[in-house]
Design an enzyme around this catalytic site. Structure first.
Site, PDB file in Angstrom:
ATOM      1  N   LYS A  52       0.892 -26.964  -7.427  1.00  8.07           N
ATOM      2  CA  LYS A  52      -0.548 -26.782  -6.487  1.00  8.07           C
ATOM      3  C   LYS A  52      -1.523 -27.802  -7.085  1.00  8.07           C
ATOM      4  O   LYS A  52      -2.494 -28.311  -6.210  1.00  8.07           O
ATOM      5  CB  LYS A  52      -0.869 -25.391  -6.433  1.00  8.07           C
ATOM      6  CG  LYS A  52       0.226 -24.541  -5.659  1.00  8.07           C
ATOM      7  CD  LYS A  52       0.034 -23.034  -5.914  1.00  8.07           C
ATOM      8  CE  LYS A  52       1.376 -22.258  -5.316  1.00  8.07           C
ATOM      9  NZ  LYS A  52       1.527 -20.874  -5.652  1.00  8.07           N
ATOM     10  N   GLN A  96      -1.615 -16.619  -8.857  1.00  5.62           N
ATOM     11  CA  GLN A  96      -0.430 -16.515  -8.521  1.00  5.62           C
ATOM     12  C   GLN A  96       0.582 -15.530  -8.919  1.00  5.62           C
ATOM     13  O   GLN A  96       0.106 -14.647  -9.846  1.00  5.62           O
ATOM     14  CB  GLN A  96       0.334 -17.766  -9.805  1.00  5.62           C
ATOM     15  CG  GLN A  96       1.816 -18.074  -9.575  1.00  5.62           C
ATOM     16  CD  GLN A  96       2.076 -18.839  -8.257  1.00  5.62           C
ATOM     17  OE1 GLN A  96       1.284 -19.676  -7.850  1.00  5.62           O
ATOM     18  NE2 GLN A  96       3.031 -18.412  -7.615  1.00  5.62           N
ATOM     19  N   ASP A 119      -4.420 -17.837   0.617  1.00  5.51           N
ATOM     20  CA  ASP A 119      -3.412 -17.307   0.865  1.00  5.51           C
ATOM     21  C   ASP A 119      -3.326 -16.800   2.020  1.00  5.51           C
ATOM     22  O   ASP A 119      -2.226 -16.175   2.715  1.00  5.51           O
ATOM     23  CB  ASP A 119      -2.733 -16.457  -0.445  1.00  5.51           C
ATOM     24  CG  ASP A 119      -2.020 -17.275  -1.443  1.00  5.51           C
ATOM     25  OD1 ASP A 119      -1.317 -18.173  -1.169  1.00  5.51           O
ATOM     26  OD2 ASP A 119      -1.967 -16.609  -2.696  1.00  5.51           O
TER      27      ASP A 119
END
Ligand SMILES: NC(=O)c1ccc[n+]([C@@H]2O[C@H](COP(=O)([O-])OP(=O)(O)OC[C@H]3O[C@@H](n4cnc5c(N)ncnc54)[C@H](OP(=O)(O)O)[C@@H]3O)[C@@H](O)[C@H]2O)c1
Length: 297
Positions: A52, A96, A119
């Site tokens: 990422k 994460q 997200d």
């Protein structure tokens, strides 16, 4: 002939278009910033985070990664999120998952500023998406929609079957497919581990989205001729390779090819799209927070 839907190529196009948005932001003195937070020793999580960060660098997003010891007190993670919420140079925050057991992951997701929740997992953003007014669509199902669009798949009036009902893939995917909106309007069935006779459902589907995490569980005999098959699954199976394993999807690619009208490969299908849509949400977050309008792909 089965069309192979090339996720790498579609993701590259999206990144190119995002670069234009990033330039527009730069002209106005803004640089999108994404903070990733890693609280894990899991090598897979470490790899995801570094990918990422690499993606950010490649398109001109300012990436920062905050690493916390996996056995640090939970408060350290809660405090980190608060600091990032208050940092004007950070437009998007991604913690994460999974986080260690001693951390309350729901608290973490709820503590991220919904405007920075790239997200799309904060309950406010889930609610907005369900209500048809999404702020940030979750990256994987959004990426699937973009693949369907790129492959000219008509979802309106189609029978869609989603295999899997997780909060990050199956549920939002099904939700987007039933929305009265472009790339929605599908008659949607959600299957899961308690579904009786999965094949009876998948066989009548024009579009199958496989997101169960079970290697090659859907084969050609479970599909109707010409179906579009999007394989979200990423499963490690033992193989005679240098690493000792290979990645396969939830669909048996070989047997599905021939019956399916179009199919995504694993790797090279949904995976690159998930990554691209995180960049998309970060640029969108920067645009919303700065008030600088950008055209999104
Ligand atoms: N390519 C990408 O970018 C990307 C992104 C995210 C995830 N993934 C992959 O996608 C897969 C799913 O991820 P996830 O996070 O959604 O997984 P998850 O949280 O484990 O959910 C799996 C879902 O599949 C259902 N399921 C399990 N076995 C089944 C079976 N035999 N028949 C029908 N349904 C079954 C489960 O049902 P129950 O609810 O009844 O348990 C559950 O709803 C994994 O392989 C993951 O690695 C890929």
């Amino acid at each position: 002939m089965t069309e192979i839907i090339d996720g790498d190529a579609v993701a590259a196009e999206i990144r190119d278009e995002l670069r234009e948005g990033i330039e527009a932001l730069a002209d106005a003195g803004e640089r999108p910033g994404l903070a990733t937070v890693l609280m894990s020793d899991d090598p897979a999580s470490e790899t995801y985070v570094s990918m990422k960060q690499r993606d950010c660098e490649e398109v001109g997003i300012e990436g920062v990664n905050v690493e916390l010891d996996a056995d640090a007190p939970a408060e350290e993670l809660y405090d980190t999120v608060e600091e990032l919420n208050d940092d004007p140079e950070v437009h998007g925050i991604l913690v994460q998952m999974p986080v260690p057991d001693h951390v309350d992951d729901r608290r973490v997701l709820r503590s991220i500023d919904p405007e920075k929740d790239v997200d799309g997992f904060h309950p406010e953003n889930v609610g907005r998406m369900v209500a048809g007014d999404a702020r940030f669509k979750p990256c994987t199902p959004h990426g699937v929609q973009k693949l369907l669009e790129a492959a000219d798949v008509e979802t309106e009036g189609a029978e869609a079957v989603v295999v899997g009902r997780s909060d990050i893939v199956g549920k939002p995917m099904a939700n987007l497919l039933v929305q009265k909106a472009p790339l929605g309007n599908a008659t949607t069935t959600v299957c899961h581990s308690r579904t009786e006779d999965l094949a009876a459902h998948t066989r009548r589907a024009d579009v199958v989205i496989a997101a169960a995490g079970v290697p090659e569980m859907i084969d050609g005999s479970m599909l109707t001729e010409g179906a579009t098959v999007i394989d979200v699954g990423v499963n490690r199976v033992e193989a005679d390779t240098e690493k000792g394993y290979e990645l396969v999807g939830d669909v048996d690619f070989e047997s599905a090819t021939g019956t399916a009208g179009a199919i995504t490969p694993v790797p090279g299908g949904v995976g690159p799209m998930t990554r691209a849509m995180l960049l998309y949400n970060t640029v969108k977050a920067a645009s919303r927070q700065s008030g600088v309008a950008v055209d999104l792909p």
